[in-house]
Design a protein around this motif. Structure first.
Motif, PDB file in Angstrom:
ATOM      1  N   SER A  74       8.690  -5.235  -7.376  1.00  0.00           N
ATOM      2  CA  SER A  74      10.051  -5.737  -7.525  1.00  0.00           C
ATOM      3  C   SER A  74      10.799  -5.585  -6.209  1.00  0.00           C
ATOM      4  O   SER A  74      10.439  -4.759  -5.367  1.00  0.00           O
ATOM      5  CB  SER A  74      10.791  -4.990  -8.642  1.00  0.00           C
ATOM      6  N   GLU A  75      11.837  -6.382  -6.062  1.00  0.00           N
ATOM      7  CA  GLU A  75      12.655  -6.324  -4.853  1.00  0.00           C
ATOM      8  C   GLU A  75      13.516  -5.065  -4.810  1.00  0.00           C
ATOM      9  O   GLU A  75      13.989  -4.657  -3.765  1.00  0.00           O
ATOM     10  CB  GLU A  75      13.561  -7.565  -4.769  1.00  0.00           C
ATOM     11  N   GLU A  76      13.702  -4.428  -5.974  1.00  0.00           N
ATOM     12  CA  GLU A  76      14.618  -3.290  -6.070  1.00  0.00           C
ATOM     13  C   GLU A  76      13.942  -1.943  -5.813  1.00  0.00           C
ATOM     14  O   GLU A  76      14.624  -0.957  -5.515  1.00  0.00           O
ATOM     15  CB  GLU A  76      15.266  -3.250  -7.465  1.00  0.00           C
ATOM     16  N   GLN A  77      12.625  -1.865  -5.946  1.00  0.00           N
ATOM     17  CA  GLN A  77      11.982  -0.557  -5.885  1.00  0.00           C
ATOM     18  C   GLN A  77      12.016   0.041  -4.486  1.00  0.00           C
ATOM     19  O   GLN A  77      12.108  -0.673  -3.475  1.00  0.00           O
ATOM     20  CB  GLN A  77      10.537  -0.657  -6.364  1.00  0.00           C
ATOM     21  N   LYS A  78      11.945   1.360  -4.407  1.00  0.00           N
ATOM     22  CA  LYS A  78      11.848   2.052  -3.136  1.00  0.00           C
ATOM     23  C   LYS A  78      10.455   1.855  -2.552  1.00  0.00           C
ATOM     24  O   LYS A  78       9.446   1.854  -3.276  1.00  0.00           O
ATOM     25  CB  LYS A  78      12.128   3.540  -3.318  1.00  0.00           C
ATOM     26  N   LEU A  79      10.381   1.679  -1.248  1.00  0.00           N
ATOM     27  CA  LEU A  79       9.122   1.381  -0.584  1.00  0.00           C
ATOM     28  C   LEU A  79       8.560   2.604   0.126  1.00  0.00           C
ATOM     29  O   LEU A  79       9.282   3.543   0.451  1.00  0.00           O
ATOM     30  CB  LEU A  79       9.318   0.240   0.420  1.00  0.00           C
ATOM     31  N   ASP A  80       7.253   2.556   0.383  1.00  0.00           N
ATOM     32  CA  ASP A  80       6.575   3.635   1.101  1.00  0.00           C
ATOM     33  C   ASP A  80       6.578   3.366   2.600  1.00  0.00           C
ATOM     34  O   ASP A  80       6.482   2.216   3.043  1.00  0.00           O
ATOM     35  CB  ASP A  80       5.132   3.774   0.607  1.00  0.00           C
ATOM     36  N   TRP A  81       6.642   4.444   3.367  1.00  0.00           N
ATOM     37  CA  TRP A  81       6.717   4.365   4.830  1.00  0.00           C
ATOM     38  C   TRP A  81       5.297   4.260   5.397  1.00  0.00           C
ATOM     39  O   TRP A  81       4.763   5.183   5.996  1.00  0.00           O
ATOM     40  CB  TRP A  81       7.441   5.586   5.380  1.00  0.00           C
ATOM     41  N   ALA A  82       4.684   3.091   5.190  1.00  0.00           N
ATOM     42  CA  ALA A  82       3.297   2.904   5.618  1.00  0.00           C
ATOM     43  C   ALA A  82       2.964   1.427   5.658  1.00  0.00           C
ATOM     44  O   ALA A  82       3.557   0.612   4.932  1.00  0.00           O
ATOM     45  CB  ALA A  82       2.337   3.621   4.672  1.00  0.00           C
ATOM     46  N   ASP A  83       2.012   1.073   6.506  1.00  0.00           N
ATOM     47  CA  ASP A  83       1.372  -0.239   6.496  1.00  0.00           C
ATOM     48  C   ASP A  83      -0.076  -0.036   6.090  1.00  0.00           C
ATOM     49  O   ASP A  83      -0.690   1.004   6.409  1.00  0.00           O
ATOM     50  CB  ASP A  83       1.426  -0.895   7.874  1.00  0.00           C
ATOM     51  N   LEU A  84      -0.652  -1.023   5.417  1.00  0.00           N
ATOM     52  CA  LEU A  84      -2.011  -0.893   4.901  1.00  0.00           C
ATOM     53  C   LEU A  84      -2.872  -2.068   5.321  1.00  0.00           C
ATOM     54  O   LEU A  84      -2.384  -3.173   5.572  1.00  0.00           O
ATOM     55  CB  LEU A  84      -2.005  -0.839   3.363  1.00  0.00           C
ATOM     56  N   PHE A  85      -4.169  -1.804   5.366  1.00  0.00           N
ATOM     57  CA  PHE A  85      -5.154  -2.880   5.527  1.00  0.00           C
ATOM     58  C   PHE A  85      -6.277  -2.602   4.533  1.00  0.00           C
ATOM     59  O   PHE A  85      -6.880  -1.526   4.567  1.00  0.00           O
ATOM     60  CB  PHE A  85      -5.688  -2.933   6.952  1.00  0.00           C
ATOM     61  N   ILE A  86      -6.526  -3.542   3.635  1.00  0.00           N
ATOM     62  CA  ILE A  86      -7.466  -3.327   2.533  1.00  0.00           C
ATOM     63  C   ILE A  86      -8.592  -4.354   2.570  1.00  0.00           C
ATOM     64  O   ILE A  86      -8.345  -5.555   2.750  1.00  0.00           O
ATOM     65  CB  ILE A  86      -6.735  -3.403   1.176  1.00  0.00           C
TER      66      ILE A  86
END
Length: 367
Positions: free
Chosen positions: A141-153
Motif C-alpha cells: 500500500s502507499e500508506e505503509q511504512k517502508l524499510d531502509w533497504a534496496d533489494l535484488f532478488i
C-alpha cells in the motif's frame, strides 16, 4: 563450470510468478542525493524501536554448529542442532566447506552491482507482476511504512525458473559468482536437510524428497547508512516462509537481530560463517517443535551493510503439514493445516511484513 541462466519463460514450461510489490524509490539514491534526508514514510513508530530491549550480551549464546562434524553423523553436534532449532531457531555454521574465495567473490560482485548507476540497475527492475529483480518486496500500500533497504532478488533453482531478463550482464562476473555461491549454499542446505530428517524421525533423504525439487531464491540486501538509524528499520520484523534460510553476512557490520529472551539479540558476524534460520515450513513439518523466529535488520550512521540470503523452499505443489512422526495422538495433536506451499508463499507476499502474523493462515484455529 557451465552457467545456465534460463530463457525467461519462453520455453515449453511457463515460469511462475510468486507475487508483486509496489515500486518505491531507491533508498541508496535518497542517501546519495542528501545523506541527511529521511522521508516520513521511512520513519517507524518510535515505540517499536526505541522501547525495544536489545540484549547484545546474549549474542555469544547463539549456537554455532560445525557442519563438518554434523555431516559425518556426530551425535553431539546433532543434539546441538536439535537444541539450536528448538530453543533459538537460528544458528551459525562453521566448517561448511565453502571456500573463502567464493564467499568473498559473491560479496564483491554484489557490491559492484549496487555501485552501478541507478539507470543501469533499473534495467533489472521488478516487473509489475513479479518479485524477481531490483526493487523492494512486501510493499502492498502507499500508506505503509517502508524499510531502509534496496533489494535484488533472483530465483536460482531449479534453473528452469530463472528469468534471464533479471540476470545482469554488468558487472561481467556477476552470473558466475552468483552461480558458484548458490550451488554451494544449496549443498549446505541439503546437508542440513539430512540431519533434520533424522531429528524429525525420518530417513536421511526424506526431507529432500518431500521438497519434490528444491526451489532456491537469492535476495541481496543493501542497507545504506542512515542519519537517523534509531527511527528506521532495515528490514521489518518477520519470519521466513522458507524451509531454511542460509545467510551470508557482512563480516564487519552487525545489523541482523533475532527475537529471543524477551528482546532482540544482535547476530554478531563470525568471519566466513553462515547464519541459518528455521523457516515456516520446518515449523509446520515439526508441528511447532522447531519455530521460525522473528528477525529484523537495523541500520547505522557510518557503514553500508550488505547481506545475501538464500531461501530454500519446496516446489509450489508440495503439500505441507505436520509430519506423522511429529504427531502423537491426543498428547500432540496437529497444530497446522495441510496446505499447498505455493498458496502459502503467495499469501505471505501479498501482505506487509508484520512479525509472524502471516502464519495464522496455516495454523489451526485453536492454536
Amino acid at each position: 563450470m557451465e552457467v545456465e541462466v534460463g530463457n525467461g519463460g519462453n520455453g515449453e514450461e511457463e515460469v511462475p510468478n510468486w507475487g508483486t510489490s509496489l515500486p518505491v524509490e531507491s533508498v541508496q539514491e535518497i542517501v546519495r542525493k542528501d545523506p541527511f534526508n529521511v522521508p516520513e514514510k521511512y520513519i517507524h513508530d518510535l515505540d517499536c524501536i526505541q522501547n525495544d530491549v536489545v540484549l547484545p550480551q546474549l549474542s555469544s549464546d547463539i549456537p554455532v554448529i560445525d557442519l563438518s562434524l554434523l555431516s559425518v553423523g556426530d551425535e553431539v553436534e546433532l543434539q546441538k542442532l536439535d537444541m539450536a532449532c528448538s530453543d533459538w531457531g537460528f544458528f551459525q555454521i562453521i566448517n561448511h566447506g565453502i571456500e573463502g574465495q567464493i564467499l568473498q567473490e559473491v560479496k564483491d560482485i554484489a557490491a559492484k552491482f549496487f555501485e552501478l548507476p541507478i539507470e543501469e540497475k533499473k534495467k533489472y527492475s521488478m516487473a509489475s507482476n513479479d518479485v524477481q529483480g531490483y526493487g523492494q518486496v512486501y510493499v502492498v500500500s502507499e500508506e505503509q511504512k517502508l524499510d531502509w533497504a534496496d533489494l535484488f532478488i533472483l530465483v536460482v533453482y531449479p534453473t528452469k525458473f530463472r528469468k534471464s531478463i533479471f540476470w545482469p550482464t554488468s558487472p561481467p562476473e556477476f552470473i558466475k559468482a552468483i552461480e558458484e555461491y548458490s550451488s554451494e549454499a544449496n549443498r549446505v542446505a541439503k546437508e542440513l536437510f539430512s540431519s533434520l530428517s533424522i531429528l524429525l524421525g525420518m530417513e536421511k533423504d526424506s526431507l529432500l524428497k518431500l521438497h519434490d525439487e528444491v526451489m532456491q531464491a537469492m535476495r541481496i540486501n543493501f542497507y545504506p547508512t542512515c542519519s537517523m538509524p534509531d527511527k528506521v528499520v532495515g528490514v521489518s520484523p518477520h519470519s521466513d516462509t522458507s524451509t531454511l534460510t542460509v545467510l551470508l553476512q557482512d563480516d564487519e557490520v552487525t545489523g541482523l537481530q533475532i527475537r529471543h529472551s524477551g528482546g532482540w539479540i544482535p547476530v554478531k558476524p563470525i568471519p566466513n560463517a553462515l547464519v541459518v534460520n528455521v523457516g515456516d515450513v520446518i515449523e509446520v513439518l515439526s508441528n511447532g517443535k522447531y519455530k521460525s523466529i522473528e528477525h529484523r535488520a537495523m541500520t547505522n550512521e557510518s557503514k553500508v551493510r550488505m547481506s545475501i540470503a538464500s531461501f530454500i523452499c519446496p516446489q509450489d505443489d508440495v503439500q505441507i503439514e505436520p509430519l506423522d512422526t511429529m504427531v502423537d495422538g491426543a498428547e500432540n495433536m496437529p497444530r497446522y493445516k495441510r496446505m499447498r506451499y505455493g498458496d502459502y508463499l503467495r499469501y505471505s507476499l501479498k501482505t506487509k511484513m508484520d512479525g509472524k502474523s502471516h502464519t495464522n493462515l496455516i495454523k489451526l484455529e485453536d492454536e
